[in-house]
Scaffold this motif. Structure first.
Motif, PDB file in Angstrom:
ATOM      1  N   THR A 191      27.850 -47.685  -4.595  1.00 17.22           N
ATOM      2  CA  THR A 191      26.475 -47.807  -5.137  1.00 17.22           C
ATOM      3  C   THR A 191      25.425 -47.119  -4.155  1.00 17.22           C
ATOM      4  OG1 THR A 191      26.299 -50.092  -4.536  1.00 17.22           O
ATOM      5  CG2 THR A 191      27.455 -49.565  -6.572  1.00 17.22           C
ATOM      6  N   TYR A 249      20.085 -42.428 -13.588  1.00 17.62           N
ATOM      7  CA  TYR A 249      19.082 -43.646 -13.632  1.00 17.62           C
ATOM      8  C   TYR A 249      18.083 -43.650 -12.581  1.00 17.62           C
ATOM      9  CZ  TYR A 249      22.307 -45.853 -17.025  1.00 17.62           C
ATOM     10  OH  TYR A 249      23.157 -45.960 -18.047  1.00 17.62           O
ATOM     11  N   THR A 290       9.414 -42.265 -11.498  1.00 15.81           N
ATOM     12  CA  THR A 290       9.748 -43.226 -10.411  1.00 15.81           C
ATOM     13  C   THR A 290       8.523 -43.371  -9.742  1.00 15.81           C
ATOM     14  OG1 THR A 290      10.098 -41.340  -8.646  1.00 15.81           O
ATOM     15  CG2 THR A 290      11.970 -42.324  -9.909  1.00 15.81           C
ATOM     16  N   HIS A 303      22.629 -48.274   1.036  1.00 19.50           N
ATOM     17  CA  HIS A 303      21.379 -48.601   1.844  1.00 19.50           C
ATOM     18  C   HIS A 303      21.924 -49.827   2.857  1.00 19.50           C
ATOM     19  CE1 HIS A 303      17.772 -51.292   1.735  1.00 19.50           C
ATOM     20  NE2 HIS A 303      17.227 -50.154   2.058  1.00 19.50           N
ATOM     21  N   GLN A 314      15.909 -46.224 -12.028  1.00 22.36           N
ATOM     22  CA  GLN A 314      15.378 -47.664 -11.696  1.00 22.36           C
ATOM     23  C   GLN A 314      15.537 -47.816 -10.092  1.00 22.36           C
ATOM     24  OE1 GLN A 314      17.307 -46.888 -14.299  1.00 22.36           O
ATOM     25  NE2 GLN A 314      16.138 -47.635 -15.976  1.00 22.36           N
ATOM     26  N   LYS A 315      16.739 -47.567  -9.742  1.00 18.10           N
ATOM     27  CA  LYS A 315      17.080 -47.697  -8.036  1.00 18.10           C
ATOM     28  C   LYS A 315      17.427 -46.291  -7.666  1.00 18.10           C
ATOM     29  CE  LYS A 315      18.337 -52.141  -7.088  1.00 18.10           C
ATOM     30  NZ  LYS A 315      19.409 -53.298  -6.756  1.00 18.10           N
ATOM     31  N   ILE A 316      16.297 -46.070  -6.834  1.00 13.74           N
ATOM     32  CA  ILE A 316      16.707 -44.486  -6.022  1.00 13.74           C
ATOM     33  C   ILE A 316      16.633 -44.662  -4.459  1.00 13.74           C
ATOM     34  CG2 ILE A 316      15.904 -43.247  -8.184  1.00 13.74           C
ATOM     35  CD1 ILE A 316      13.298 -42.584  -6.560  1.00 13.74           C
ATOM     36  N   LEU A 317      17.462 -43.962  -3.779  1.00  9.08           N
ATOM     37  CA  LEU A 317      17.243 -43.951  -2.359  1.00  9.08           C
ATOM     38  C   LEU A 317      16.467 -42.728  -1.914  1.00  9.08           C
ATOM     39  CD1 LEU A 317      20.578 -44.984  -0.961  1.00  9.08           C
ATOM     40  CD2 LEU A 317      18.508 -46.191  -0.509  1.00  9.08           C
ATOM     41  N   SER A 328      23.166 -49.351  -3.523  1.00  8.83           N
ATOM     42  CA  SER A 328      22.818 -50.461  -2.720  1.00  8.83           C
ATOM     43  C   SER A 328      23.541 -50.555  -1.344  1.00  8.83           C
ATOM     44  CB  SER A 328      22.805 -51.630  -3.801  1.00  8.83           C
ATOM     45  OG  SER A 328      21.886 -51.658  -4.570  1.00  8.83           O
TER      46      SER A 328
END
Length: 112
Positions: A69, A32, A11, A74, A34-37, A71
């Protein structure tokens, strides 16, 4: 430490040495990257973005009940933060200390 280095390679995150919460999506048993918070908890406390880590974890827990999700989580957190910011600005600008009276009144609650 081995896991931290591996996560840094996969990351854009780099460990700061402070308390951080990282949420990664797990889909069909696979993580995954690719998209982490990422939540910088110590900074959030210092800046007043959260009142306590435990209250923030409770907020996240409730969000995960209705959001599926990262997203969505967020967006919901940003929305909640914007509402708190606007509310604080309004209360701060009320004349004659009325905002302080309203804020203190929030601690006297009746529930059924």
């Amino acid at each position: 430490m081995k896991f931290t280095r591996k996560l840094e390679r996969k990351t854009k995150w780099v460990y700061s040495g402070e308390s951080e919460l990282i949420l990664l999506p797990l889909i069909d048993g696979k993580i995954y990257f690719q998209k982490i918070l990422i939540f910088y908890l110590d900074d959030m406390l210092r800046d007043g973005a959260i009142k306590s880590v435990s209250a923030f974890f409770q907020q996240l827990s409730r969000l995960f009940e209705s959001k599926s999700t990262l997203s969505e989580i967020h967006v919901a957190l940003r929305k909640d933060n914007a509402i708190e910011l606007i509310k604080g600005a309004i209360l701060k600008n009320l004349p004659y200390g009325i905002g302080d009276v309203i804020t203190r009144g929030n601690y006297f609650v009746i529930m059924n």
